[in-house]
Design an enzyme around this catalytic site. Structure first.
Site, PDB file in Angstrom:
ATOM      1  N   LYS A  39      35.058  25.244  65.300  1.00 23.83           N
ATOM      2  CA  LYS A  39      35.566  24.181  64.178  1.00 23.83           C
ATOM      3  C   LYS A  39      36.289  22.954  64.258  1.00 23.83           C
ATOM      4  O   LYS A  39      37.113  22.552  63.988  1.00 23.83           O
ATOM      5  CB  LYS A  39      36.538  25.166  63.228  1.00 23.83           C
ATOM      6  N   ASP A  74      41.000  35.652  59.341  1.00 27.80           N
ATOM      7  CA  ASP A  74      40.817  35.568  58.148  1.00 27.80           C
ATOM      8  C   ASP A  74      39.910  36.286  57.288  1.00 27.80           C
ATOM      9  O   ASP A  74      40.305  36.905  56.052  1.00 27.80           O
ATOM     10  CB  ASP A  74      40.569  34.080  57.619  1.00 27.80           C
TER      11      ASP A  74
HETATM   12 MG    MG Z   1      40.385  29.884  54.891  1.00 30.87          MG
END
Ligand code: MG
Ligand code: ADP
Length: 518
Positions: free
Chosen positions: A228, A263
């Site tokens: 990312k 997450d």
């Molecule tokens: Mg998030």
């Protein structure tokens, strides 16, 4: 799910009607034929698409997709758009192949390390009952944002969250690990100050760190790979809990990290706090990933103690999926990948997540400009700059149902600096966004179908979904549901995709609550 379905259907119907009206008007005006001409041009590189459905036989496509092929025929006849349609179309058959292949890859990853899907045991062995109580701190590093949260679990599935949000700058993402973790500690310090809390009082927190981690315990894990857009030095192979603890100590903050959480795992657990049928957590944000509850006997590589629950949450790291014979990889995907910070990695992620969707569209638009099919062959400085076409623009453009596509005009001219675009230009841009957006949603659905199939929970399963793409991209959820129906038939009705509410922060706090004693 908080998508307003009647409103959505109204919007879609109106949009289709208006699009058809515009097409009729343009066709009448130009005298162009209203039928798409058959295009037999092969893809421009050797991309292999054994089953890509041509536009002339859309049987395998979902209803929404079929309704959106209203591109002016005098443009389509030129060749590039039909080719794009072929390349970006993912047939039901291809999706089914992908589900089978993904299930197989999941099994391989559960058996042994070193496979494409890392299938990382999260050390989270219990799901909440909904009755947990207490206040817990959480940090959430997703990709674009960094949040510091104070989560109060109130029991009966109720929570209260106070949080501050910070943008992680490119300098921090690509600088030193020390600077990055010092920044986290600084944000925590400020948050404590805002709440009027004494930093020297001992506290614990859950750390949501959404990158591939090899977890050694609930509160220890080493970074296996950045993605990312992150590449901060000195973090790879280091224990990120230790790095954060060190930075907190340096900043004289007496907080200890008691849980390291992905997450997706956090999303799953926080949703399970209010819906016990939740077995899957998925993220469609900057990146994409999924976690699910696996039976311990299905994890041959697990050599640790057998937990009393006999289950473990697995972080699939599905963004790394890269099977070229299954994924509909186009030359645009390849160009994007080559120029990325992590070439040949995270191929699935690069086809479906927020960081990349706009960039794929940008590559396609530049191609259409180079052939003179768009903007009279003229580009702009912004459009020629990588990552300047944001995925959020696609959302705006896909949501634009005005006759003149006026919001699309605003994006193209005011933000991207393109000059005097025509309605025709804008309709082509919108169509490209649809192609890329639909492909993303359909591939995402195949991922979900694979997990539910692997779990054998086709009878009832809630999938908690977090991330801005799922939340804000128009039709993303419905396109996923359409594809799930194609894949699972009537059983798709048992799979509930639900927008997770602030999954990652709450989840980290819950996991800190569930596992705090370890
Ligand atoms: Mg998030
Ligand atoms: P994170 O991944 O940091 O947890 P988000 O879930 O908010 O954060 O995802 C951020 C990503 O979502 C960015 O890549 C951005 O391009 C994309 N995004 C932001 N707003 C929108 C929108 N309105 N429509 C589609 N994508 C969006």
């Amino acid at each position: 799910m908080d998508l307003d379905t009647p409103l959505f259907i109204f919007g879609l119907t109106t949009g289709v009607a208006l699009t058809a009206a515009v097409q009729y008007f343009i066709s009448a005006w130009t005298g162009a034929k209203t039928q798409h001409s058959k295009d037999t041009t092969p893809p421009r590189d050797s991309v292999h698409h054994p089953d890509a459905s041509p536009i002339t036989s859309p049987d395998a496509l979902p209803a929404i997709r079929r309704q959106s092929w209203n591109v002016p025929s005098f443009v389509a006849a030129e060749g590039t758009l039909p080719r794009l349609e072929r390349e970006f179309t993912v047939s039901s058959h291809r999706l089914q192949t992908m589900v089978r292949h993904l299930v197989n890859e999941m099994k391989k990853g559960l058996a042994q390390d070193g496979h494409t899907l890392k299938m990382i045991p999260s050390y989270v062995i219990s799901r909440p009952t909904g009755f947990e109580t207490g206040s817990f701190f959480a940090l959430d590093l997703g990709g674009s944002n960094f949040r510091v949260c104070l989560v109060t679990l109130e029991g009966q599935g109720q929570t209260r969250v106070r949080q501050t949000k910070h943008i992680v700058s490119d300098e921090l993402k690509t600088g030193t690990g020390e600077a990055l973790f010092d920044f986290f500690a600084e944000c925590i310090g400020k948050f404590l100050q805002e709440l009027g809390l004494n930093p020297s009082e001992p506290r614990s927190l859950g750390f949501t760190f959404s990158f591939p981690i090899e977890q050694h315990a609930i509160n220890s894990g080493t970074l296996m790979q950045w993605n990312k857009g992150f590449s901060a030095t000195g973090v790879l192979k280091a224990d990120v809990v230790e790095l954060l603890n060190k930075a907190l100590k340096k900043a004289h903050i007496n907080i200890k990290v008691t849980a390291l959480v992905n997450d997706t795992v956090g999303t799953l657990i926080s949703h399970a706090y209010r819906d016990p049928q939740t077995y899957v957590g998925v993220i469609f944000g900057t990146g994409t990933n999924a976690a699910y509850v696996e039976r311990i006997e299905e994890i041959p590589k697990w050599t640790g103690p057998i937990p009393p629950t006999k289950e473990m949450v697995i972080n699939t790291e599905w963004g790394a999926y890269d099977e070229a014979s299954v994924l509909p990889i186009t030359s645009f995907d390849r160009d994007l990948d080559r120029a990325s910070t992590n070439p040949r990695k995270q191929i699935f992620e690069k086809m479906i997540s927020g960081m990349y969707l706009g960039e794929i569209v940008r590559h396609v638009l530049l191609d259409l400009i180079s052939t003179g099919e768009l903007f009279k062959g003229r580009s702009s400085q912004t459009l020629t700059t990588p990552y300047q076409f944001e995925t959020a623009y696609m959302s705006r453009i896909e949501r634009d149902h005005s006759l003149e596509l006026s919001d699309t005009k605003a994006v193209l001219e005011d933000i991207l600096g393109l000059q005097a675009t025509t309605v025709q230009d804008r309709r082509i841009v919108k169509h490209v966004c649809e192609l890329v957006g639909i492909r993303a949603a359909r591939l995402s659905a195949a991922g979900v179908a694979a997990i539910v199939t692997k779990m054998n929970r086709l009878d009832a399963c809630t999938v908690a979904v977090d991330g801005s793409v799922f939340q804000h991209y128009p039709h993303f959820a419905n396109r996923m549901r359409d594809a799930l129906r194609e894949l699972l038939g009537i059983m798709a009705e048992n799979i509930v995709l639900e927008q997770a509410r602030d999954g990652s922060g709450e989840g980290a706090a819950l996991i800190a609550a569930l596992h705090g004693h370890e």
